[in-house]
Design a protein around this motif. Structure first.
Motif, PDB file in Angstrom:
ATOM      1  N   GLU A 121       0.812  -1.222   0.000  1.00 35.12           N
ATOM      2  CA  GLU A 121       0.000   0.000   0.000  1.00 35.12           C
ATOM      3  C   GLU A 121       0.844   1.270   0.000  1.00 35.12           C
ATOM      4  OE1 GLU A 121      -2.245  -0.456   3.563  1.00 35.12           O
ATOM      5  OE2 GLU A 121      -3.734  -1.803   2.667  1.00 35.12           O
ATOM      6  N   ARG A 122       2.128   1.156   0.280  1.00 37.48           N
ATOM      7  CA  ARG A 122       2.938   2.342   0.549  1.00 37.48           C
ATOM      8  C   ARG A 122       3.162   3.212  -0.675  1.00 37.48           C
ATOM      9  NH1 ARG A 122       7.265  -1.191   4.127  1.00 37.48           N
ATOM     10  NH2 ARG A 122       5.890  -1.494   5.943  1.00 37.48           N
ATOM     11  N   VAL A 123       3.555   2.615  -1.788  1.00 39.38           N
ATOM     12  CA  VAL A 123       3.822   3.407  -2.996  1.00 39.38           C
ATOM     13  C   VAL A 123       2.551   4.090  -3.471  1.00 39.38           C
ATOM     14  CG1 VAL A 123       4.446   3.268  -5.433  1.00 39.38           C
ATOM     15  CG2 VAL A 123       5.842   2.087  -3.717  1.00 39.38           C
ATOM     16  N   THR A 124       1.431   3.399  -3.419  1.00 36.27           N
ATOM     17  CA  THR A 124       0.156   4.010  -3.815  1.00 36.27           C
ATOM     18  C   THR A 124      -0.173   5.197  -2.929  1.00 36.27           C
ATOM     19  OG1 THR A 124      -0.706   1.906  -4.649  1.00 36.27           O
ATOM     20  CG2 THR A 124      -2.321   3.605  -4.101  1.00 36.27           C
ATOM     21  N   ALA A 125       0.059   5.059  -1.630  1.00 34.57           N
ATOM     22  CA  ALA A 125      -0.210   6.162  -0.707  1.00 34.57           C
ATOM     23  C   ALA A 125       0.663   7.371  -1.029  1.00 34.57           C
ATOM     24  CB  ALA A 125       0.033   5.706   0.728  1.00 34.57           C
ATOM     25  N   LEU A 126       1.912   7.123  -1.398  1.00 35.34           N
ATOM     26  CA  LEU A 126       2.794   8.242  -1.735  1.00 35.34           C
ATOM     27  C   LEU A 126       2.388   8.876  -3.068  1.00 35.34           C
ATOM     28  CD1 LEU A 126       5.111  10.072  -1.124  1.00 35.34           C
ATOM     29  CD2 LEU A 126       6.709   8.288  -1.866  1.00 35.34           C
ATOM     30  N   TRP A 127       1.988   8.067  -4.032  1.00 33.86           N
ATOM     31  CA  TRP A 127       1.477   8.634  -5.283  1.00 33.86           C
ATOM     32  C   TRP A 127       0.303   9.571  -5.004  1.00 33.86           C
ATOM     33  CZ3 TRP A 127       3.454   9.665  -9.604  1.00 33.86           C
ATOM     34  CH2 TRP A 127       4.292   8.798 -10.304  1.00 33.86           C
ATOM     35  N   ASN A 128      -0.632   9.124  -4.171  1.00 39.67           N
ATOM     36  CA  ASN A 128      -1.800   9.941  -3.868  1.00 39.67           C
ATOM     37  C   ASN A 128      -1.406  11.242  -3.181  1.00 39.67           C
ATOM     38  OD1 ASN A 128      -3.600   8.086  -4.962  1.00 39.67           O
ATOM     39  ND2 ASN A 128      -3.911   7.011  -3.028  1.00 39.67           N
ATOM     40  N   ALA A 129      -0.421  11.172  -2.287  1.00 39.40           N
ATOM     41  CA  ALA A 129       0.046  12.378  -1.600  1.00 39.40           C
ATOM     42  C   ALA A 129       0.693  13.346  -2.579  1.00 39.40           C
ATOM     43  CB  ALA A 129       1.025  12.002  -0.494  1.00 39.40           C
ATOM     44  N   ILE A 130       1.510  12.829  -3.499  1.00 40.78           N
ATOM     45  CA  ILE A 130       2.167  13.683  -4.494  1.00 40.78           C
ATOM     46  C   ILE A 130       1.139  14.328  -5.408  1.00 40.78           C
ATOM     47  CG2 ILE A 130       3.670  13.667  -6.520  1.00 40.78           C
ATOM     48  CD1 ILE A 130       5.362  11.531  -5.075  1.00 40.78           C
ATOM     49  N   PHE A 131       0.188  13.537  -5.905  1.00 39.18           N
ATOM     50  CA  PHE A 131      -0.847  14.103  -6.766  1.00 39.18           C
ATOM     51  C   PHE A 131      -1.580  15.247  -6.072  1.00 39.18           C
ATOM     52  CE2 PHE A 131      -1.313   9.817  -9.134  1.00 39.18           C
ATOM     53  CZ  PHE A 131      -0.394  10.217 -10.096  1.00 39.18           C
ATOM     54  N   SER A 132      -1.866  15.076  -4.793  1.00 37.96           N
ATOM     55  CA  SER A 132      -2.574  16.116  -4.051  1.00 37.96           C
ATOM     56  C   SER A 132      -1.753  17.398  -3.960  1.00 37.96           C
ATOM     57  CB  SER A 132      -2.910  15.603  -2.644  1.00 37.96           C
ATOM     58  OG  SER A 132      -3.538  16.608  -1.878  1.00 37.96           O
ATOM     59  N   THR A 133      -0.455  17.273  -3.700  1.00 36.26           N
ATOM     60  CA  THR A 133       0.376  18.475  -3.530  1.00 36.26           C
ATOM     61  C   THR A 133       0.558  19.247  -4.825  1.00 36.26           C
ATOM     62  OG1 THR A 133       2.486  17.333  -3.963  1.00 36.26           O
ATOM     63  CG2 THR A 133       1.683  17.356  -1.670  1.00 36.26           C
ATOM     64  N   VAL A 134       0.445  18.569  -5.977  1.00 37.42           N
ATOM     65  CA  VAL A 134       0.640  19.257  -7.253  1.00 37.42           C
ATOM     66  C   VAL A 134      -0.681  19.489  -7.992  1.00 37.42           C
ATOM     67  CG1 VAL A 134       3.023  18.528  -7.570  1.00 37.42           C
ATOM     68  CG2 VAL A 134       1.183  17.077  -8.452  1.00 37.42           C
ATOM     69  N   ARG A 135      -1.797  19.356  -7.237  1.00 40.77           N
ATOM     70  CA  ARG A 135      -3.123  19.713  -7.758  1.00 40.77           C
ATOM     71  C   ARG A 135      -3.572  18.834  -8.924  1.00 40.77           C
ATOM     72  NH1 ARG A 135      -0.811  23.867  -5.268  1.00 40.77           N
ATOM     73  NH2 ARG A 135      -2.152  25.300  -4.111  1.00 40.77           N
ATOM     74  N   ILE A 136      -3.161  17.579  -8.867  1.00 36.82           N
ATOM     75  CA  ILE A 136      -3.636  16.608  -9.851  1.00 36.82           C
ATOM     76  C   ILE A 136      -4.920  15.975  -9.323  1.00 36.82           C
ATOM     77  CG2 ILE A 136      -3.144  14.430 -11.018  1.00 36.82           C
ATOM     78  CD1 ILE A 136      -1.420  16.655 -12.071  1.00 36.82           C
ATOM     79  N   GLY A 137      -5.936  15.889 -10.172  1.00 39.12           N
ATOM     80  CA  GLY A 137      -7.208  15.312  -9.766  1.00 39.12           C
ATOM     81  C   GLY A 137      -8.239  16.339  -9.382  1.00 39.12           C
ATOM     82  N   GLU A 138      -7.908  17.622  -9.522  1.00 41.45           N
ATOM     83  CA  GLU A 138      -8.834  18.705  -9.177  1.00 41.45           C
ATOM     84  C   GLU A 138      -9.411  19.380 -10.420  1.00 41.45           C
ATOM     85  OE1 GLU A 138      -6.899  21.491  -6.598  1.00 41.45           O
ATOM     86  OE2 GLU A 138      -6.054  19.936  -5.306  1.00 41.45           O
ATOM     87  N   GLY A 139      -9.306  18.726 -11.566  1.00 40.81           N
ATOM     88  CA  GLY A 139      -9.741  19.340 -12.818  1.00 40.81           C
ATOM     89  C   GLY A 139      -8.551  19.538 -13.732  1.00 40.81           C
ATOM     90  N   ASP A 140      -8.525  20.655 -14.451  1.00 40.03           N
ATOM     91  CA  ASP A 140      -7.430  20.978 -15.362  1.00 40.03           C
ATOM     92  C   ASP A 140      -6.220  21.425 -14.545  1.00 40.03           C
ATOM     93  OD1 ASP A 140      -5.645  22.087 -17.173  1.00 40.03           O
ATOM     94  OD2 ASP A 140      -7.195  22.986 -18.416  1.00 40.03           O
ATOM     95  N   ALA A 141      -5.224  20.548 -14.412  1.00 40.61           N
ATOM     96  CA  ALA A 141      -4.077  20.840 -13.551  1.00 40.61           C
ATOM     97  C   ALA A 141      -3.291  22.044 -14.043  1.00 40.61           C
ATOM     98  CB  ALA A 141      -3.167  19.621 -13.444  1.00 40.61           C
ATOM     99  N   VAL A 142      -3.142  22.180 -15.365  1.00 40.70           N
ATOM    100  CA  VAL A 142      -2.403  23.314 -15.909  1.00 40.70           C
ATOM    101  C   VAL A 142      -3.093  24.616 -15.548  1.00 40.70           C
ATOM    102  CG1 VAL A 142      -1.667  24.457 -18.032  1.00 40.70           C
ATOM    103  CG2 VAL A 142      -1.360  21.982 -17.768  1.00 40.70           C
ATOM    104  N   ALA A 143      -4.426  24.668 -15.683  1.00 38.47           N
ATOM    105  CA  ALA A 143      -5.183  25.870 -15.328  1.00 38.47           C
ATOM    106  C   ALA A 143      -5.116  26.133 -13.826  1.00 38.47           C
ATOM    107  CB  ALA A 143      -6.631  25.722 -15.774  1.00 38.47           C
ATOM    108  N   LYS A 144      -5.220  25.062 -13.013  1.00 33.45           N
ATOM    109  CA  LYS A 144      -5.134  25.220 -11.554  1.00 33.45           C
ATOM    110  C   LYS A 144      -3.787  25.814 -11.153  1.00 33.45           C
ATOM    111  CE  LYS A 144      -9.017  23.438  -9.875  1.00 33.45           C
ATOM    112  NZ  LYS A 144      -9.905  24.161  -8.943  1.00 33.45           N
ATOM    113  N   TRP A 145      -2.723  25.366 -11.825  1.00 32.68           N
ATOM    114  CA  TRP A 145      -1.399  25.864 -11.488  1.00 32.68           C
ATOM    115  C   TRP A 145      -1.236  27.334 -11.875  1.00 32.68           C
ATOM    116  CZ3 TRP A 145       3.093  25.004  -8.994  1.00 32.68           C
ATOM    117  CH2 TRP A 145       3.153  23.825  -8.272  1.00 32.68           C
ATOM    118  N   ARG A 146      -1.770  27.713 -12.995  1.00 33.54           N
ATOM    119  CA  ARG A 146      -1.665  29.113 -13.397  1.00 33.54           C
ATOM    120  C   ARG A 146      -2.402  30.008 -12.409  1.00 33.54           C
ATOM    121  NH1 ARG A 146      -2.173  27.414 -19.734  1.00 33.54           N
ATOM    122  NH2 ARG A 146       0.064  27.032 -20.037  1.00 33.54           N
ATOM    123  N   GLU A 147      -3.548  29.544 -11.897  1.00 33.75           N
ATOM    124  CA  GLU A 147      -4.286  30.288 -10.879  1.00 33.75           C
ATOM    125  C   GLU A 147      -3.480  30.370  -9.583  1.00 33.75           C
ATOM    126  OE1 GLU A 147      -8.422  29.775  -8.279  1.00 33.75           O
ATOM    127  OE2 GLU A 147      -8.098  28.554 -10.075  1.00 33.75           O
TER     128      GLU A 147
END
Length: 409
Positions: free
Chosen positions: A163-189
């Motif tokens: 379960e560990r690698v999956t948990a870290l993937w999920n944490a990384i995705f959250s910190t870089v705003r992946i999964g919240e819609g258009d990540a490129v647009a979220k980052w520009r905002e």
């Protein structure tokens, strides 16, 4: 959104926002075999975005450790010219550089600290041209991270191994705003919001910052021509890029000889594949005159002796305690993430871009206006929910910048 969708979005983010690859531009990707699958996806996205040539340079943890354990003293004290020439050519061609970090925080634990320091000095000298280009934003560069088994185990030892690698993937995705819609647009905002903070601080033009917290009472004089910067940087070709993903900071540089008092770390510092923790630094006229660490003290002493500038500060960065990374309550054992959960400082080289006109200055000119010069730059975390920071104006008036670890305005 499936894992594959998130992975593709992350690769696109690294290419289009991180290094912001341009038509026909060369891209050098430095990573390890742990990140090979993601590196392949990045290469595909880079070519789709118009990259001219993408070169991937792979390392392997076992091989890296073998070098430090078994290489001759002569090799430890040198650095291959061909490796330096690779970076020099990238600079000459206005290329871009992407690190995909999948490090093991304990990779070099137990290695003689003198061998680590000698290799750092050798590489720092050989890569001086490249380092100067990166510090002055003459090239686009960015750092992102993906999990390794060892890193995931360090962070989530309480989870089942599978379960560990999956948990870290999920944490990384959250910190870089992946999964919240258009990540490129979220980052520009997100970048727009950080740049607004930097603009507010530049309008104030504080002469000093005063930090207070348990274990900390530190006054930092800012260089007279300092500039506060945020996530987005710009090359001389007017190409914007984001050096660190994630990023939650606004930052500037101190006046090299204007730091006085003491400061304690609040998160471990992972340096040269080892952990330094539970340390307090005491400054007089900018120089660290006393340093004691409960963990990794020998390595801390070596860090401060790399060169003359490695016992002075080069960066001041403000990050609210309620940042998304801090709110995750995850200790990442990785500076890329932990520095964006906490106010932090950096030992060593100052960013010339944090000075008005600094990009065009020589090292001698930079030093004359208060910038620290060094071949090292190591961030360490000092923020907490108990930290207060006051900004001191030219007339001596103090204004609250941080209270209880977060923005006061």
């Amino acid at each position: 959104m499936t894992f594959e969708d998130k992975l593709a979005q992350y690769a696109e983010l690294a290419v289009k926002v991180g290094v912001n690859i341009q038509q026909g531009q060369y891209l050098l990707v430095n990573t390890s075999v742990e990140a090979l699958d993601f590196a392949r996806l990045v290469v595909k996205k880079a070519y789709e975005a118009g990259a001219g040539r993408v070169h991937v340079q792979l390392t392997d943890d076992v091989m890296v450790r073998a070098f430090y354990e078994h290489a001759s003293d002569e090799e430890i004290e040198s650095y291959p010219q061909w490796a330096a020439l690779q970076r020099d050519e990238l600079v000459a061609k206005n290329g871009a550089l992407l690190w995909i970090d999948a490090d093991n925080p304990d990779l070099l634990a137990g290695i003689d600290v003198e061998r680590l320091t000698k290799q750092q000095k050798a590489s720092g000298k050989a890569l001086a041209n490249y380092r100067a280009a990166a510090m002055k934003d003459d090239i686009a560069w960015s750092i992102v991270a993906v999990p390794s088994k060892e890193w995931a185990t360090k962070i989530f030892p309480q989870l089942k191994e599978e379960e560990r690698v999956t948990a870290l993937w999920n944490a990384i995705f959250s910190t870089v705003r992946i999964g919240e819609g258009d990540a490129v647009a979220k980052w520009r905002e997100h970048i727009t919001g950080l740049e607004a903070r930097a603009a507010m601080l530049n309008a104030k033009h504080y002469t000093k910052l005063h930090y207070t917290a348990p274990g900390t009472d530190l006054t930092i004089e800012l260089a007279p021509e300092h500039l506060w910067l945020a996530a987005s940087s710009k090359t001389p070709q007017d190409v914007t890029f984001v050096a660190n993903m994630p990023t939650e900071e606004v930052y500037t540089l101190p006046n090299k000889t204007g730091v006085n008092g003491y400061v304690s770390n609040t998160k471990p510092l992972v340096y040269q594949g080892n952990i330094i923790d539970d340390f307090t630094l005491t400054f007089e006229q900018g120089k660290i005159v006393k340093a004691e660490a409960g963990v990794g003290n020998d390595l801390l002493q070596q860090l401060m002796s790399v060169d003359e500038g490695s016992s002075y500060l080069g960066e001041v960065a403000l990050v609210p305690h309620e940042s998304p990374i801090s709110a995750s309550n995850i200790l990442f054992y990785n500076t890329l993430f932990d520095e964006n959960a906490s106010n932090h400082l950096a030992i060593g080289e100052a960013y010339p871009t944090c000075l008005a006109g600094g990009r065009d200055m020589t090292d001698k000119e930079l030093a004359a206006v208060g910038a620290n010069i060094s071949i090292t730059h190591e961030d360490f975390m000092i923020g907490s929910a108990e930290m207060a920071i006051d900004g001191i104006l030219a007339d001596g008036t103090a204004e609250p910048i941080f209270r209880k670890g977060s923005w006061a305005f």
